[in-house]
Design a protein around this motif. Structure first.
Motif, short mmCIF file in Angstrom:
data_model
loop_
_atom_site.label_atom_id
_atom_site.label_comp_id
_atom_site.label_asym_id
_atom_site.label_seq_id
_atom_site.Cartn_x
_atom_site.Cartn_y
_atom_site.Cartn_z
N VAL A 426 0.85 -1.19 0.00
CA VAL A 426 0.00 0.00 0.00
C VAL A 426 0.89 1.24 0.00
CG1 VAL A 426 -1.81 1.29 1.21
CG2 VAL A 426 -1.75 -1.20 1.37
N THR A 667 -4.40 6.64 -2.80
CA THR A 667 -3.92 5.36 -2.27
C THR A 667 -3.83 4.34 -3.38
OG1 THR A 667 -4.88 5.79 -0.09
CG2 THR A 667 -4.32 3.51 -0.61
N ILE A 669 -2.87 0.29 -4.26
CA ILE A 669 -2.78 -1.03 -3.62
C ILE A 669 -2.46 -2.08 -4.67
CG2 ILE A 669 -4.06 -2.81 -2.35
CD1 ILE A 669 -5.76 -0.50 -1.18
#
Length: 755
Positions: A426, A667, A669
């Motif tokens: 992440v 973000t 991932i």
């Protein structure tokens, strides 16, 4: 016959010899004392200790209208080990009353300034700061901005076997000094470095007991042994050397100088392979707070440990150590350092140790690996010097929550789908500064091994598509309503090898709108579009977004056959999430010397990758991905927050990707397997699921950006892509730049229907 010896002559002869020996010994001793005197002065006057390089999280700024949920400020205060009280009176305390948080900020060195302790009150409304006030002369005054002291996340010394925090004696409370002297050297101010009476007293006590029960060393002798001589051998020569050194110390330096050196030098335990020296660092190591904030029973424990940190280890030998601590508390009362009421209050206190479990390692290992790489790349000569302060963009609340939740989310996926050996990474980036707020490189948060966020270079799949669609929207020839082929396509390379891409569901159709290709992550329209634009144009856009690696000129790059690490993917997507503004994405924000003087600061240069209008249109499409597209679960889970995002899946389900952003943070991932075997998860049911779990740990702010003046909102025919004069037939409403609106198809009027 034996010759008689004249006694007088014999005595005279040997007296003369002893005199010469005495003179010789005196001269040698004098030279030795002169040598030791010069050595002690040099050692005490120069830099006594190596000051560690300290790495900090970002100092949290507090100002009016900032989006900051009250719970997040409280969470950060807890991480910083502020103590919750009813009434805030001292640094390191906080209280909560309704929608207000009051705290007494600790003193700390920030970039370019030293911030003194300050009482601050912050009021909140609708997850924003309504106002920030500071106490000044008994009155609350409105403040434009306040700063909370940052969390220390790592400390590094060139010599890994010793660590300490240097403290000035003037900042040490007087009762602490008195406590130390009462226990270790009550005659400190009355002897000259060595106390004959203490030695005689110790010898007598040891003779009575039949074993060593008491030492005769003064505090000055202890300092001489630990700081200057570094010799633990119990020999008469060492004791003699120690005494000489102590006498010189007392002659050359003031009592306060000796006490300050002692406070910083004393050994008080081990943190992994690193020795904990000095009361200041021991306070943080055992109690997670500054020395000046210790209560009497806590400091009594540290003083108790002076006699033997291993023998009186508070975690291994609890009862033994508590008895020693209680003895120190008794001595404090008997010598009037504290009163009987304090004694009754503290003698019942249990030994609560908040000792770090990191064994000398960084709190956030994956993040610190990135920090160390960036510092090395900066090639700052002073990095190996003493006392550097490194400020990063780390959000400690976000990092702590992401580390905790990431592994749990991976385990849920494995259990749900019957999988194993899944791992991932992440990376979270803050829009305003492009600083890295959080980074996780393993499902085990304490792993110091392979960091997938930095080193797992995997094909990025459909996360490349925003770059392709950005390339198109920057051109005058394309808009969200442009019609794209959704037909099968076969391409051959110069060796005759075929490449035949397919949509994920294996379906085809005559055509779709560009918006539908983006929102539903359709492969065929994307490939047709990329080939129309030209691979050179797409590669140019990727380079402008920040992709530094070589990108081969193959059609497969249009579906993400570009291996990149999660960190580099986040860097590539940062300008898109920031509406076309490219900044330097990094963990390290600034580096200063020990006094806060700036040595290096992250470049503030901003490059426009795409104009605001084009970026606005692209992000309207990415917002629809989270409402009706491949990431529509976000809209279901968080109906009151507008996110934007993009799923990504690679061939054979080897990699599962998702990138999502709100008003403040992006973000990225990645989920996969280290051996590159199929993870058997798409971006939608793999990485997106993790994203949803992580967002539960924070309150996101909905994307709210003003519509550019040169953008119109138009209905378009979903089949032909024609702009409509009104909402008629099968239509979709899309934003478009005014200059791209050519012909408008008139909707049938009421009279047309009558005909």
């Amino acid at each position: 016959m034996t010759e008689s010896v004249d006694p007088n002559q014999f005595i005279k002869k040997w007296s003369y010899r002893f005199l010469k020996i005495g003179i010789f010994v005196s001269i040698v001793l004098a030279f030795y004392v002169i040598y030791m005197d010069a050595w002690v002065q040099t050692r005490m006057s120069g830099q006594k200790w190596e000051t560690p390089v300290k790495v900090f999280a970002r100092p949290l700024s507090l100002y009016q209208h900032k989006f900051l949920p009250q719970s997040e400020l409280v969470a950060e205060l807890k991480i910083l080990n502020y103590r919750k009280v009813n009434t805030v009176t001292e640094p390191g305390q906080y209280s909560v009353s309704g929608s207000s948080v009051e705290f007494y900020r600790r003193e700390f060195i920030n970039v370019g300034e030293q911030l003194l302790p300050q009482k601050i009150k912050v009021k909140f409304e609708d997850n924003r700061i309504l106002s920030a006030h500071r106490m000044n002369d008994g009155e609350w005054l409105l403040s434009s901005i306040e700063t909370l002291d940052p969390l220390l996340i790592s400390r590094k010394t060139n010599s890994d076997n010793e660590d300490r925090d240097i403290i000035n004696l003037a900042t040490v409370p007087e009762w602490m000094i008195d406590t130390l002297l009462v226990v270790e050297d009550r005659d400190f101010y009355h002897h000259h470095g060595v106390s004959p009476f203490a030695i005689i007293r110790a010898l007598w006590a040891n003779l009575i007991a039949g074993r060593k029960v008491q030492g005769g060393s003064t505090l000055t002798q202890q300092l001489a042994k630990n700081l200057l001589l570094n010799d633990s051998r119990k020999t008469y020569l060492r004791k003699f050397k120690e005494a000489i050194t102590a006498l010189i110390l007392d002659y050359r330096f003031s009592k306060d100088d000796i006490l300050e050196a002692y406070f910083n030098e004393i050994y008080l335990g081990q943190n992994g392979n690193r020795a904990v020296h000095g009361f200041a660092l021991a306070s943080k190591f055992y109690f997670s707070k500054p020395l000046v904030e210790l209560e009497q029973h806590e400091f009594a424990l540290l003083v108790a440990m002076v006699k033997g940190p291993s023998y009186y280890n508070p975690t291994r030998h609890v009862e033994r150590t508590k008895k020693r601590r209680d003895l120190v508390l008794q001595l404090m009362v008997s010598e009037n350092v504290s009163d009987s009421a304090d004694y009754e209050k503290y003698i019942t206190k249990p030994m609560v140790i908040t000792q770090s479990k990191s064994k000398g390692r960084a709190l956030y290992p994956a993040y610190m690996q990135l920090v160390e790489r960036e510092l090395k790349a900066l090639d700052i000569d002073e990095y190996n010097a003493n006392g550097l302060l490194v400020f990063t963009g780390l959000d400690p609340v976000l990092q702590k929550n992401y580390q905790k939740l990431f592994g749990r989310s991976i385990n849920k996926l494995e259990k749900k789908y019957g999988l194993k050996d899944i791992n991932g990474a992440v990376v979270s980036v803050e829009h305003a500064s492009a600083s890295i707020s959080a980074l996780v490189g393993d499902k085990n948060p304490n792993s110091f091994g392979f960091n997938r966020a930095l080193d797992a270079n995997r094909n990025i799949g459909s996360l490349v598509k925003p770059a392709i669609y950005l390339t198109a929207l920057k051109s005058q020839s394309y808009n969200l309503a442009t019609v794209l082929p959704n037909k099968a396509i076969v391409m051959k390379n110069n060796r005759g090898q075929e490449w035949q891409p397919q949509n994920y569901d294996k379906t085809t159709s005559e055509s779709v709108l560009l918006q539908q290709g983006l929102v539903n992550s359709l492969n065929l329209p994307t490939v047709h579009l990329g080939m129309e634009l030209g691979l050179n144009s797409v590669i140019s856009t990727l380079k402008s977004l920040g992709v530094e690696q070589h990108i081969p000129k193959y059609p497969s790059i249009l579906l993400g056959a570009v291996p990149m690490s999660p960190l580099n993917v986040a860097k590539m997507l940062q300008p898109i999430a920031s509406f076309g503004q490219k900044l330097t994405t990094s963990a390290v924000i600034s580096v200063t010397d020990v006094n806060g003087f700036e040595i290096w600061n992250k470049p503030k240069k901003v490059t426009e990758v795409a104009d605001y209008a084009t970026s606005y249109i692209l992000n309207e499409g990415l917002k629809q991905v989270t409402q009706v597209g491949t990431a529509k679960r976000i809209g279901m889970y968080y109906p009151h927050v507008q996110y934007a995002g993009k799923t990504g899946t690679t061939d054979d389900l080897r990699d599962s990707w998702f990138m999502g952003f709100d008003q403040n943070k992006l973000t990225t991932i990645w989920i996969g397997k280290d051996d590159n075997s199929p993870v058997e998860l798409t971006g939608s049911n793999g990485a997106l699921t993790v994203f949803l779990d992580l967002q539960a740990a924070r309150k996101a702010e909905t994307i709210s950006t003003p519509k550019p003046n040169d953008i119109d909102i138009h209905p378009f025919d979903v089949i032909t892509g024609e702009a409509l004069s009104g909402e008629c037939g099968e239509f979709i409403v899309l934003p478009i730049q005014k200059s791209k609106v050519k012909d408008i198809k008139q909707c049938p009027s009421f009279f047309d229907f009558l005909k």
